[in-house]
Enzyme design. Structure first.
Site, mmCIF file in Angstrom:
data_model
loop_
_atom_site.group_PDB
_atom_site.id
_atom_site.type_symbol
_atom_site.label_atom_id
_atom_site.label_comp_id
_atom_site.label_asym_id
_atom_site.label_seq_id
_atom_site.Cartn_x
_atom_site.Cartn_y
_atom_site.Cartn_z
ATOM 1 C CG ASN A 37 29.967 -29.945 -12.578
ATOM 2 O OD1 ASN A 37 30.068 -30.681 -13.571
ATOM 3 N ND2 ASN A 37 28.837 -29.777 -11.924
ATOM 4 C CG HIS A 122 20.686 -29.873 -2.042
ATOM 5 N ND1 HIS A 122 21.165 -29.366 -3.218
ATOM 6 C CD2 HIS A 122 21.559 -29.468 -1.091
ATOM 7 C CE1 HIS A 122 22.267 -28.667 -2.989
ATOM 8 N NE2 HIS A 122 22.539 -28.724 -1.715
ATOM 9 C CE1 TYR A 159 20.856 -23.900 -6.715
ATOM 10 C CE2 TYR A 159 22.114 -25.154 -8.342
ATOM 11 C CZ TYR A 159 21.770 -24.903 -7.026
ATOM 12 O OH TYR A 159 22.337 -25.637 -6.041
ATOM 13 C CD GLU A 262 28.357 -23.215 -4.717
ATOM 14 O OE1 GLU A 262 27.666 -23.520 -3.737
ATOM 15 O OE2 GLU A 262 28.045 -23.524 -5.871
ATOM 16 C CG HIS A 312 30.275 -26.540 -2.879
ATOM 17 N ND1 HIS A 312 30.973 -26.543 -4.064
ATOM 18 C CD2 HIS A 312 28.985 -26.760 -3.211
ATOM 19 C CE1 HIS A 312 30.130 -26.753 -5.063
ATOM 20 N NE2 HIS A 312 28.922 -26.884 -4.583
ATOM 21 C CG ASP A 316 29.545 -30.335 -8.658
ATOM 22 O OD1 ASP A 316 28.362 -30.237 -8.285
ATOM 23 O OD2 ASP A 316 30.396 -29.436 -8.483
ATOM 24 C CD GLU A 339 25.888 -28.153 -0.978
ATOM 25 O OE1 GLU A 339 26.818 -27.344 -0.986
ATOM 26 O OE2 GLU A 339 25.072 -28.262 -1.913
ATOM 27 C CD1 TRP A 403 21.783 -22.137 -14.327
ATOM 28 C CD2 TRP A 403 23.690 -22.851 -13.343
ATOM 29 N NE1 TRP A 403 21.548 -23.373 -13.789
ATOM 30 C CE2 TRP A 403 22.674 -23.836 -13.181
ATOM 31 C CE3 TRP A 403 24.947 -23.079 -12.788
ATOM 32 C CZ2 TRP A 403 22.911 -25.041 -12.495
ATOM 33 C CZ3 TRP A 403 25.175 -24.264 -12.110
ATOM 34 C CH2 TRP A 403 24.159 -25.226 -11.997
HETATM 35 O O1 LIG Z 1 25.244 -24.931 -3.289
HETATM 36 C C1 LIG Z 1 25.273 -25.822 -4.160
HETATM 37 O O2 LIG Z 1 25.313 -27.023 -3.930
HETATM 38 C C2 LIG Z 1 25.204 -25.402 -5.608
HETATM 39 O O3 LIG Z 1 25.629 -24.087 -5.752
HETATM 40 C C3 LIG Z 1 25.922 -26.405 -6.452
HETATM 41 O O4 LIG Z 1 24.993 -27.393 -6.755
HETATM 42 C C4 LIG Z 1 26.517 -25.876 -7.725
HETATM 43 O O5 LIG Z 1 25.484 -25.450 -8.580
HETATM 44 C C5 LIG Z 1 27.320 -26.984 -8.376
HETATM 45 O O6 LIG Z 1 28.283 -27.422 -7.454
HETATM 46 C C6 LIG Z 1 27.992 -26.496 -9.640
HETATM 47 O O7 LIG Z 1 28.795 -27.524 -10.169
HETATM 48 MG MG LIG Z 2 25.534 -23.031 -3.963
#
Ligand SMILES: O=C(O)[C@@H](O)[C@@H](O)[C@H](O)[C@H](O)CO
Ligand SMILES: [Mg+2]
Length: 403
Positions: A37, A122, A159, A262, A312, A316, A339, A403
């Site tokens: 990403n 999420h 975030y 991740e 993860h 993306d 996830e 971030w």
């Molecule tokens: O746990 C997660 O899903 C995040 O950390 C992701 O959304 C992460 O921000 C993105 O994969 C970054 O591209």
């Molecule tokens: Mg994460």
């Protein structure tokens, strides 16, 4: 069998994806996710210019030899670009091997170790009450595990809080957008969020939270301790993990389970964390940690120390990664959770797949291979569009922050 051709397909059905397709002289093809990403074209070029020429003429069944050839042969080992490229080749070769055997991939990985794959969704909201409503909505959709992220009073953009309610894509601009950050505001707010969620949701569901690398170790220890009454399944990316030893400080202050990884791309990124039981879940995934072959090595090391997987699975990571991950998840003995951020309908149309969701569980399906294909004609209708992940700055003085 011989590899006769390999191609990169870059498309953007709602967000950018990079896919490697390998073709063979027996007509079998395999695909692998190569999406990184915000740096997608770096992996596309690495594969096109440096990897694909070395694949032509090789036997696709020799997955381990090709993996070692690409890892050791590059001389410059590891890193997100290299390991994502190797992952794409590895995933495509496992896809071909399983298709040649006429078996779903999980059967080549040791068969089923469980009836299905527990996933977490999420739930995010602009404030506590909105986030609580979203958590309850995910519970109504049948999720047994739900991640909760909310806006923080006094911060404009943070975030994990998307614009929509089901899809979240942080890579949102032609140049990095800037988020603001205040650790104190976040630390004051987050325990209140989980107190309210538990009040309304009860204790039956697993709750997860992503700190997203934004705290120092002692701050993470403080947050973990403040969240203990709410029995989180995990607190993720509590602090940047380049210094694996720093997780010892968090461990000394809290029993809240810790997940990380991740952004890891090899076993070396997590060896100390696992061997010292500084974490409870390892988040490394198929697309960024060298594919199925290397992820199995990470999971096997983790199993010696009672660390479980928690791959993860954000939007993306393409459906190709999700499909391959679900086969891995179904078979790996020390599975924890997967996830699952749902992709948009246009993404799902470009990547037809066999996996399904039902009542908080996912199933990879039983078609030969990993069960995901790419509709190249449709993919061509969604050209690449540069997009960056945001950057974060401390609200009081503009210091660049994680971030
Ligand atoms: O746990 C997660 O899903 C995040 O950390 C992701 O959304 C992460 O921000 C993105 O994969 C970054 O591209
Ligand atoms: Mg994460």
């Amino acid at each position: 069998m011989k590899i006769t051709n390999a191609r990169i397909i870059v498309c953007s059905p709602g967000r950018n994806f990079v896919t490697l397709k390998i073709e063979t002289d027996e007509g079998l093809t395999g695909i692998g996710d190569a999406t990184l990403n915000g740096r997608e074209l770096s992996v596309a070029a690495y594969l096109t210019e440096h990897v694909i020429p070395c694949l032509i003429g090789r036997d696709p069944h020799q997955i381990e030899d090709i993996w070692q050839y690409l890892y050791k042969g590059a001389y410059w080992r590891r890193g997100p670009v290299t390991m994502t490229a190797i992952a794409a080749v590895d995933t495509a070769l496992w896809d071909i091997k399983a298709k040649a055997a006429g078996l779903p991939l999980y059967q080549l990985l040791g068969g089923k170790s469980r009836t299905g794959v527990m996933v977490y969704g999420h739930a995010n909201g602009s404030d506590i009450e909105h986030t609580v409503d979203e958590v309850l909505r995910y519970a109504d959709m049948g999720y047994k595990a739900i991640r909760a992220q909310s806006g923080v009073p006094g911060l404009e953009k943070v975030y994990g809080v998307g614009k929509g309610s089901l899809f979240y894509e942080p890579a949102d601009a032609d140049l990095p957008s800037e988020h603001d950050w205040s650790t104190e505001k976040y630390l004051r707010h987050t325990p209140k969020l989980f107190e309210r969620i538990r009040e309304k949701l009860g204790e039956e569901h697993h709750l997860l939270h992503d700190v997203h690398h934004r705290l120092t170790p002692i701050e993470a220890g403080r947050l973990g301790k403040s969240l203990e009454p709410y029995n989180l399944f995990w607190m993720e990316d509590a602090t940047p993990a380049e210094n694996q030893e720093s997780f010892r400080l968090i461990r000394q202050h809290t029993t809240t389970p810790l997940a990380v990884g991740e952004i890891f791309n090899s076993i070396w990124d997590c060896k100390e964390l696992i061997e010292n039981q500084l974490i409870d879940y390892i988040r490394a995934t198929v697309v960024h940690a060298g594919g199925i072959t290397h992820l199995r090595r990470i999971a096997d090391l983790a199993s010696l120390y009672q660390v479980r997987t928690g791959c993860h699975g954000a939007t993306d990571l393409s459906p190709v990664c999700m499909g391959a991950a679900l086969h891995f998840d179904l078979s790996v003995p020390n599975f924890g959770v997967q996830e699952y951020m749902r992709h948009t309908d246009e993404t799902d149309a470009v990547f037809p797949h066999a996996y399904t969701f039902d009542k908080g569980m996912m199933y990879p399906g039983d078609v030969p291979g990993h069960g995901v294909e790419i509709d190249e004609a449709l993919a061509a209708k969604y050209p690449y569009k540069r997009a960056y992940l945001p950057v974060n700055r401390q609200q009081h003085d503009g210091t660049l922050w994680s971030w």
